[in-house]
Each structure stands twice: as structure tokens, then as C-alpha cells.
Design an enzyme around this catalytic site. Structure first.
Site, short mmCIF file in Angstrom:
data_model
loop_
_atom_site.label_atom_id
_atom_site.label_comp_id
_atom_site.label_asym_id
_atom_site.label_seq_id
_atom_site.Cartn_x
_atom_site.Cartn_y
_atom_site.Cartn_z
CE LYS A 259 -8.26 11.12 6.78
NZ LYS A 259 -7.94 10.52 8.21
NE ARG A 260 -1.78 4.74 8.38
CZ ARG A 260 -1.76 4.14 7.11
NH1 ARG A 260 -0.86 4.64 6.31
NH2 ARG A 260 -2.75 3.47 6.49
#
Length: 501
Positions: A259-260
Site C-alpha cells: 500500500k505504501r
């Protein structure tokens, strides 16, 4: 019959890598005339997140991946939620204990931590288990006493050391792992009376007659344990075929997609928007970002697999017809988010203009515009080739729906000449007498007038565009005037003359 399953954990939103795994299972099952099961792995009660299961089901509904059995539609092997199968698992836990293939361990978290501190890279296995508190080191009376007192315990698989375990993999070939690198995995916890992932998966796959297990490559590390469990339970003859998919990597490579990475580079990693019930954080989704489900499916299908003819644009049925596990890559696939946008652009062009218009209507309503779908369809036909996402149509078409109230200063200083007001006043008369107000006829009529007057065509067109749009953007002028109509065209030109002078 081929039977495959997708078994996510309800610990948060469904990652796009999980979507790809489910998609490959779906394509494989449908091509083989088989069945796909949706099973929920919720044995880790500490990590359960409310709403996650519903999110998973809604994601697949949007994507068009349909399950033959599972938590949403039932089936002959129900229940499909592992927390509802406690009694089933306990039967096989007892069987493993009775046959000596597993043992009970009473070590406390503090005792385990002390061992980790004392022994570098500590592993609970054949070399250390005789130093621990378990049914292999305690007397039968001591074990019975601890159990009667309700002492918390776990059940561990007893792995014999220095045995080669062969995993037959449809993508990677035979993978051989020595059992000495495996620890005696926990199979059952008395604290919540639930099995761990390892035992629950093997039992469910066996009882639900799963023929192929198609999972992410990271699962390869636990596949040997599952092979040993099948043997320990006497089910080796019914063991499914394994296929471990390549990882989805960061866009630049060098690690698993997270997700980062999406936050850093500005693309979603979840199919739908996710509202975290604990932190309140909102994460974007492909649906809310304007992606079409068909584009997402097509894009994901080619991350780690390719058809024999190397086509790119394929319908779901074409993907089903072409899918072949032997064409899956063994190495990881970089997540090319720019390619995802390209796919979405292509699918918008393929989509019927009226369907695009219907999807664009809610965007117009968000901007306070109520429009006739037939009119919107006409605008879409002109402008959709300019966008990658349907919501982007607003920035390319707003002037079809809303007259300008101000004029871009940079365009005004460059395009509005000292004689523009007088020339556009004449143009008003030319346009007023034009019937019909069509593209070709109106264009020819206006250009004839410009030639007769000896005016500069570019100056007239640029000033007219500023009057109609408020900026130096938009389609060919006479497509614009035909779309908004004669009355609105004249009104906008008069207003520009009044304001710009």
C-alpha cells in the site's frame, strides 16, 4: 472435476495481489469446466477486522468474478467460514495426537521468549523440543493435570528431521525442501479453540475435494508443511496439485508491492475504497478512481502470465479460453500502474457511448449539473478519446454544460485582440441567420464570411473559443457550437463581448 478455492483472511481490505490470485483460480476453473469456492480464513481471531468479509464479497461482485460455492452463496460443503468449523478441525487434531504425529505444548509466551534470547535463531523443532514443556517431556500424569486445570496449550506437528519433502509445483517444477529447516508448527490453540491456518487449510481442502491449490509464491515456504500434514493424516493420495504464482513487485522492482507504494506513486492497491474501522483512514480503490472492472481484470491477468499469441486486449471469455498455467512466469511481475491506465483508456474507447454517458451522469450531478443522457452521449462521443478515466471527462467537457463566468487571463491577453469585440459582433449576425446550425454547413458559412471580409481566420476562431469556453481548450469550434446549440452560442458570445470589451 477441477475444484479450486480462494481463501482470504478478513483482516482488512483485499489487496490487488489477492485479486489476481482469485482471478487465476477463476480462469483455470472455468477453462476446465470446474468450480471455484470462496472460503474465509478467520481462524486468527486477534486480527479480525469488522466489515472485511463484506468488502471481499463486494469486490468480487464488482469485478465480475463469480463463485460456485462459498460464504456468499452456500454449497454442499458449508459452512465456508473456518470459525464455524471448530468441531470438524478438533476431530483431526485428536487424530494427529492419537497417532503420535502431533503433541501438546504448554510453553508460556515468556518461556518461549527466554529461549529466543538464549538461542540465536531459535526454532521449536526436533533439536529443541525435548528442552521445552510439552507432552514429549512431561509425564502422562503431568499432562493430564495441566489439561484438567485448563492450562493454556497448543498442539504442534511433530516433524521428523532430515527428510526431503518434495512439492510438485505446476509452475516451478519439483521443489525439494529438507524438513530440518521446518519448525514444529502450531496446529491448534486452546485459547480460542481454533486451528491455525496450516491445519484448517489442509482439512478444508481435503473435505471440500479441492484438486488444485493456486496461491501466491510466498506460500511456497509453507507448502512442504502442508505436504507433511497430508501424509500425517493419511491423505497423501488425495493431495491437490500446487501452483505458486509469481509475486507482484513494486513498479521499480526490488520487493513486494505494498500500500505504501500506491500512496507514494499515486495509484490504488485495493479494488474498492476502504474505510479503516480502527484508524478512520480512507484508502482509494480502483472502482472509485474510475477504473472499469473489465480493464482491471485484463490488466491483472497479464501480470505474471501471457497468452500464447501475446495479445493484450481480451474479454473475460477470451482470457478463460487462453489461460494456461504453464505460461505463468516463475519470477515476479512489476506492477506497471501506467499500463493499468492505458488499459482503462482502451476499455473506455470500446465501451458504448451511451453506457459511458450513464456512468458520467453521477459526476455531472456532483458538479450541480442535471443533463439529458442523450445530450451527454453526444458529448462523450466527441471527447472520450481524451481521457483515461470517466471522471476525467468533467475537466474536458465542463464548458458543454456550464457557460464561462470568467476568462483565462493568459488566453485573454494572447487571443482577444483590439478588434475582437467588433468582429464577434459581426459574427453574431452571421450565426443568427444560419439554418440548420450543423457542423459542416456552419463552418463553411463562417469561413466564407471571414474570407469575404479579409479577416484573420485564426484570430476569429481563437476569440470565439475564448468566448464559448473561457479558455483556449476544447474540440473543433463548430462541433462545440453544434452541440450547445445556436441560442447558447449566441448568448455566450454576447456575454464575452460585454465583459471583455
Amino acid at each position: 472435476m477441477v475444484r479450486v478455492r480462494f481463501a482470504p483472511s478478513p483482516t482488512g481490505p483485499l489487496h490487488i495481489g489477492g485479486v489476481r490470485t482469485a482471478l487465476y483460480n477463476y480462469l483455470f476453473a472455468k477453462q476446465k469446466g470446474g468450480e471455484l469456492i470462496l472460503r474465509i480464513e478467520d481462524t486468527d481471531s486477534q486480527r479480525f477486522v469488522p466489515g472485511a468479509e463484506e468488502y471481499i464479497i463486494e469486490s468480487f461482485r464488482w469485478l465480475g468474478i463469480h463463485f460456485d460455492e462459498g460464504v456468499a452463496n452456500g454449497g454442499k460443503f458449508a459452512p465456508y467460514r473456518q470459525s464455524e468449523r471448530k468441531e470438524i478441525y478438533k476431530t483431526y487434531v485428536d487424530s494427529l495426537l492419537h497417532s503420535g504425529k502431533a503433541y501438546v505444548a504448554f510453553d508460556t509466551p515468556e518461556e518461549l521468549e527466554a529461549k529466543r534470547q538464549a538461542i540465536p535463531n531459535f526454532q521449536y523443532d526436533a533439536s529443541t523440543r525435548m528442552e521445552m514443556r510439552n507432552s514429549l517431556t512431561l509425564s502422562a500424569d503431568e499432562v493430564a493435570s495441566l489439561m484438567a486445570a485448563g492450562h493454556r496449550h497448543v498442539v504442534r506437528l511433530k516433524i521428523e528431521p532430515d527428510k526431503d519433502v518434495v512439492v510438485h509445483d505446476l509452475i516451478h517444477g519439483d521443489v525439494v525442501i529438507n524438513s530440518s529447516i521446518l519448525d514444529d508448527k502450531v496446529l491448534y490453540k486452546s485459547s480460542d479453540q481454533l486451528p491455525t491456518y496450516h491445519l484448517a487449510n489442509v482439512v478444508d481442502d481435503y473435505l471440500m475435494k479441492i484438486t488444485h491449490v493456486i496461491r501466491g509464491e510466498e506460500w511456497l515456504s509453507s507448502a512442504p508443511l502442508h505436504v507433511l500434514l497430508y501424509r500425517s493424516l493419511g491423505w497423501e493420495a488425495s493431495m491437490p496439485a500446487f501452483a505458486h504464482l509469481p509475486l507482484l513487485l513494486k513498479p521499480e522492482g526490488g520487493g513486494k508491492l505494498s500500500k505504501r507504494d500506491g500512496d507514494r506513486l499515486g495509484f490504488p492497491v485495493f479494488p474498492l475504497e476502504w474505510h479503516d474501522p480502527k484508524s478512520g483512514e480512507v484508502s482509494t480503490g480502483y472502482r472509485e478512481s474510475g477504473y472499469l472492472p473489465e480493464a482491471v481484470i485484463n490488466f491483472l491477468s497479464l501480470l505474471g502470465w501471457h497468452p500464447a499469441d501475446n495479445r493484450e486486449l481480451m474479454t473475460m471469455q477470451e482470457l478463460i479460453d487462453s489461460f494456461d498455467l504453464t505460461h505463468c512466469s516463475k519470477s515476479g511481475a512489476k506492477f506497471d500502474f501506467e499500463k493499468a491506465r492505458w488499459f482503462n483508456h482502451q476499455y473506455i474507447q470500446l465501451l458504448d457511448n451511451y453506457e459511458v454517458a450513464l456512468q458520467f451522469l453521477p459526476v455531472l450531478e456532483e458538479h450541480g449539473v442535471q443533463a439529458d443522457p442523450v445530450y451527454v452521449e453526444k458529448i462523450v462521443a466527441m471527447m472520450k478519446e481524451r481521457v483515461n478515466f470517466i471522471p476525467e471527462l468533467w475537466e474536458h467537457t465542463y464548458y458543454f454544460f456550464v457557460a464561462p463566468t470568467e476568462y483565462d487571463e493568459k488566453t485573454r491577453s494572447k487571443r482577444w485582440k483590439p478588434d475582437s469585440s467588433a468582429q464577434l459582433t459581426e459574427l453574431l449576425e452571421v450565426l443568427s441567420e444560419r439554418k440548420p446550425f450543423d457542423v459542416e454547413g456552419t463552418e463553411a458559412h463562417v469561413k466564407s464570411w471571414i474570407e469575404q471580409k479579409g479577416y484573420n481566420l485564426g484570430n476569429i476562431m481563437n476569440a470565439t473559443r475564448l468566448a464559448l469556453v473561457g479558455a483556449g481548450i476544447g474540440p473543433q469550434i463548430f462541433h462545440l457550437t453544434e452541440a450547445i446549440g445556436k441560442d447558447e452560442t449566441l448568448r455566450r458570445i454576447r456575454r464575452a463581448i460585454d465583459i471583455l470589451g
